[in-house]
Design a protein around this motif. Structure first.
Motif, mmCIF file in Angstrom:
data_model
loop_
_atom_site.group_PDB
_atom_site.id
_atom_site.type_symbol
_atom_site.label_atom_id
_atom_site.label_comp_id
_atom_site.label_asym_id
_atom_site.label_seq_id
_atom_site.Cartn_x
_atom_site.Cartn_y
_atom_site.Cartn_z
ATOM 1 N N LYS A 112 -6.401 -0.298 9.374
ATOM 2 C CA LYS A 112 -5.518 -1.245 10.061
ATOM 3 C C LYS A 112 -4.400 -1.125 9.169
ATOM 4 O O LYS A 112 -3.459 -1.825 9.505
ATOM 5 C CB LYS A 112 -6.001 -3.178 10.186
ATOM 6 C CG LYS A 112 -7.346 -2.414 11.689
ATOM 7 C CD LYS A 112 -7.627 -4.094 11.926
ATOM 8 C CE LYS A 112 -9.011 -4.171 12.813
ATOM 9 N NZ LYS A 112 -9.658 -5.300 12.925
ATOM 10 N N ILE A 113 -5.112 -1.750 7.894
ATOM 11 C CA ILE A 113 -4.224 -1.664 6.226
ATOM 12 C C ILE A 113 -2.638 -0.308 6.340
ATOM 13 O O ILE A 113 -1.334 -0.763 6.060
ATOM 14 C CB ILE A 113 -4.863 -2.127 5.364
ATOM 15 C CG1 ILE A 113 -5.776 -3.132 5.577
ATOM 16 C CG2 ILE A 113 -3.674 -1.516 4.226
ATOM 17 C CD1 ILE A 113 -6.535 -3.016 4.188
ATOM 18 N N GLU A 160 4.001 0.834 9.783
ATOM 19 C CA GLU A 160 5.145 0.388 10.609
ATOM 20 C C GLU A 160 6.158 -0.325 9.335
ATOM 21 O O GLU A 160 7.234 -0.057 10.245
ATOM 22 C CB GLU A 160 3.657 -0.557 11.368
ATOM 23 C CG GLU A 160 3.148 0.290 12.306
ATOM 24 C CD GLU A 160 2.409 -1.068 12.747
ATOM 25 O OE1 GLU A 160 2.102 -0.634 14.485
ATOM 26 O OE2 GLU A 160 2.537 -2.326 12.535
ATOM 27 N N ARG A 161 5.631 -0.619 8.197
ATOM 28 C CA ARG A 161 6.666 -0.425 7.618
ATOM 29 C C ARG A 161 7.644 -0.009 7.285
ATOM 30 O O ARG A 161 9.203 -0.688 6.916
ATOM 31 C CB ARG A 161 5.539 -1.719 6.493
ATOM 32 C CG ARG A 161 5.381 -3.493 7.064
ATOM 33 C CD ARG A 161 4.142 -3.892 5.329
ATOM 34 N NE ARG A 161 5.427 -4.332 4.281
ATOM 35 C CZ ARG A 161 5.234 -4.479 3.562
ATOM 36 N NH1 ARG A 161 4.168 -3.730 2.666
ATOM 37 N NH2 ARG A 161 6.320 -4.347 2.422
ATOM 38 N N ARG A 181 3.780 0.036 -0.852
ATOM 39 C CA ARG A 181 2.916 -1.019 -0.544
ATOM 40 C C ARG A 181 3.152 -2.452 -1.152
ATOM 41 O O ARG A 181 4.168 -3.896 -0.568
ATOM 42 C CB ARG A 181 1.788 -1.381 -0.049
ATOM 43 C CG ARG A 181 0.030 -1.632 -0.577
ATOM 44 C CD ARG A 181 -0.882 -1.571 -0.018
ATOM 45 N NE ARG A 181 -1.332 -1.052 0.340
ATOM 46 C CZ ARG A 181 -2.253 0.100 0.458
ATOM 47 N NH1 ARG A 181 -2.659 0.269 -0.870
ATOM 48 N NH2 ARG A 181 -2.402 1.418 1.306
ATOM 49 N N LYS A 200 -2.597 1.451 8.667
ATOM 50 C CA LYS A 200 -0.891 1.492 10.316
ATOM 51 C C LYS A 200 0.231 0.282 10.474
ATOM 52 O O LYS A 200 1.517 0.356 10.158
ATOM 53 C CB LYS A 200 -2.069 0.786 11.019
ATOM 54 C CG LYS A 200 -1.149 0.548 12.173
ATOM 55 C CD LYS A 200 -2.120 0.917 13.709
ATOM 56 C CE LYS A 200 -1.135 0.866 14.946
ATOM 57 N NZ LYS A 200 -1.618 0.505 16.057
ATOM 58 N N LYS A 201 -0.354 -0.860 8.940
ATOM 59 C CA LYS A 201 0.305 -1.717 9.005
ATOM 60 C C LYS A 201 1.630 -0.598 8.083
ATOM 61 O O LYS A 201 2.945 -1.222 8.405
ATOM 62 C CB LYS A 201 -0.126 -2.911 8.220
ATOM 63 C CG LYS A 201 0.799 -3.943 8.332
ATOM 64 C CD LYS A 201 1.518 -4.605 9.678
ATOM 65 C CE LYS A 201 2.582 -5.806 9.465
ATOM 66 N NZ LYS A 201 2.508 -6.621 10.830
ATOM 67 N N ASP A 202 1.181 -0.418 6.774
ATOM 68 C CA ASP A 202 2.094 0.768 6.039
ATOM 69 C C ASP A 202 2.815 1.428 6.433
ATOM 70 O O ASP A 202 4.448 1.419 6.508
ATOM 71 C CB ASP A 202 1.543 0.650 5.041
ATOM 72 C CG ASP A 202 0.273 0.033 3.621
ATOM 73 O OD1 ASP A 202 0.692 -1.078 3.852
ATOM 74 O OD2 ASP A 202 -0.884 0.508 3.289
ATOM 75 N N ASN A 217 7.626 -2.346 -1.318
ATOM 76 C CA ASN A 217 7.554 -2.081 0.001
ATOM 77 C C ASN A 217 9.266 -1.316 -0.347
ATOM 78 O O ASN A 217 10.767 -1.520 -0.389
ATOM 79 C CB ASN A 217 8.421 -3.164 0.039
ATOM 80 C CG ASN A 217 9.022 -3.062 1.790
ATOM 81 O OD1 ASN A 217 8.490 -2.612 2.573
ATOM 82 N ND2 ASN A 217 10.221 -3.589 2.069
#
Length: 463
Positions: A172-173, A179-180, A231, A175-177, A234
């Motif tokens: 989950k973490i 996408e960002r 992350r 995957k979010k990275d 960013n």
């Protein structure tokens, strides 16, 4: 070698009386470079543990990594505190048959970053499978050989992927990275965000500079750029990866026309990449990154720098060469360092401290204290002021000009004249009689030493 052909099979590694469960497959884009002799390139993934600290790595002929140059480049990068993967050399036997010396190179993914930095930051890249598929189809018909390079721009059109994509998507973490990171890189490709808003400028500037020092032009094509996504910040920073092209007889690049990024990546006639626009040419329109890059290049090419680093890494280099020379006795460190120092001398003389920075002319309008400057060099110049060489009196540039930067010239485009105003304490400062003793004080942006530029006493550009 498309994705559908990259099937892995189970195998074992035996190393220093210990066995490791692995999966192994062929690797490389082009079969004529990676699969042409008995030293086939392969990708290895550890099933449960790590091998020499690596979760995944490749094995390939030292020719694919230019024998000595890649190892030296990694050692220099480590000394610069620039994050880089594990890379070294080892003798290899397959099923009991000795195959010779291979380079091992860590696979750049979140496992590598977690091992090296303590953070499992993902690594992303712009996928090249569609490009390879198109090239395969084009090459089947000789009439279409130039199709992809003349009509396509895969840097803009190809999708973004994460290294070890399936693992990333199942976390989950991560995957979010992903996408960002995809949103950030797409915004950069679409020119919605600048390099300063997308990249870690310090690490990226070092990456650009150290690659120039080594003449490592092959690593700037989008197919070879791997980006670590931080992350916390960013931001991205590039990794050293596939920096050299195939090199049969020498190591550090002798292709000087491809050495300096501000010249090479904007020269579309000589680019040599599969896409007419590439990531570094988008990066290097950001003046903040350009200044840091040139500052680092000035340091890396300065007198004594190469020898100072070599003193620190000499034992590791000697160990590497002892193994390399088992298969390739013709290579030695002295030749390599001589080429590296020649690179440094060339970069300083041709770009960082050019003999003729730019041309300066009188203006045709009524602004008596202005000059027209014309830059045909690929580097930007900081305009500092004026000096009267007979009295040593200095005049500053006019405060109405906010940046005082004469922009770099883009190859294969017309020169762009720029007007600069100066605060000259004497009346009609730039008359033909007075101008013969005037010089413009300037320096290449980011460098340390200034030079003086003579002013032509005629008008060449009318507004």
């Amino acid at each position: 070698l498309l994705e559908k052909n990259k099937r892995s099979v189970p195998a074992l590694i035996s190393y220093k009386n210990k066995k490791y469960d692995i999966r192994i497959r062929l690797k490389g884009f082009m079969t004529q470079t990676h699969l042409q002799d008995h030293k086939w390139s392969s990708r290895i993934t550890l099933t449960n543990e790590r091998f020499l600290g690596m979760k995944g790595f490749s094995l390939q002929s030292p020719q694919r990594r230019s024998y000595i140059s890649s190892f030296l480049l990694h050692k220099f990068s480590e000394n610069l505190k620039l994050p880089t993967k594990r890379f070294n050399i080892v003798p290899v036997s397959i099923n009991g048959k000795y195959m010779g010396i291979y380079n091992y190179e860590e696979f750049p993914d979140h496992h590598m970053n977690e091992s090296l930095t303590g953070k499992n930051n993902i690594v992303i890249r712009i996928d090249d499978d569609q490009m390879l598929f198109d090239q395969k189809n084009a090459n089947q018909n000789s009439k279409n050989l130039n199709h992809t390079s003349n009509t396509a721009n895969y840097y803009f059109s190809s999708k973004i992927r994460a290294r070890a994509l399936n693992e990333v998507l199942n976390d989950k973490i991560l995957k979010k990275d992903f996408e960002r990171a995809s949103k950030l890189l797409n915004s950069f490709r679409l020119e919605k965000l600048s390099a300063s808003e997308v990249f870690d400028l310090d690490k990226t500037a070092l990456w650009l500079a150290v690659n120039d020092l080594f003449g490592a032009y092959h690593g700037h094509c989008f197919t070879n750029i791997n980006l670590v996504y931080d992350r916390d910040k960013n931001r991205f920073y590039p990794l050293i990866w596939d920096a050299f092209s195939e090199n049969l007889s020498s190591t550090i690049s002798h292709h000087k026309f491809r050495m300096f990024k501000l010249q090479h990546v904007f020269d579309f006639m000589k680019l040599g990449c599969p896409s007419k626009i590439e990531m570094p040419s988008q990066m290097l329109v950001d003046i903040n990154l350009v200044e840091k890059y040139l500052k680092n290049l000035d340091e890396l090419t300065s007198s004594g720098y190469i020898d100072n680093i070599l003193k620190k890494v000499q034992p590791e280099v000697d160990d590497y060469l002892r193994v390399l020379n088992l298969d390739y006795p013709q290579f030695n460190l002295d030749d390599e360092i001589m080429r590296l120092k020649d690179n440094a001398k060339y970069l300083r003389g041709a770009f960082l401290y050019p003999a003729k920075p730019f041309e300066a002319y009188l203006t045709a309008d009524n602004e008596k204290n202005s000059l027209v400057l014309v830059n045909t060099n690929p580097v930007p110049f900081k305009i500092i002021g004026l000096i009267d060489i007979t009295t040593n009196q200095k005049f500053i540039i006019n405060n109405n000009n906010s940046d005082y930067i004469l922009k770099n010239h883009i190859p294969n485009t017309p020169a762009n004249p720029a007007k600069f105003l100066f605060e000259c304490p004497i009346e009609n400062c730039f008359t033909p009689e007075k101008i013969k003793n005037m010089r413009i004080i300037t320096k290449v942006l980011g460098t340390r030493k200034t030079s003086n530029v003579q002013i032509n006493n005629w008008v060449a550009y009318e507004r």
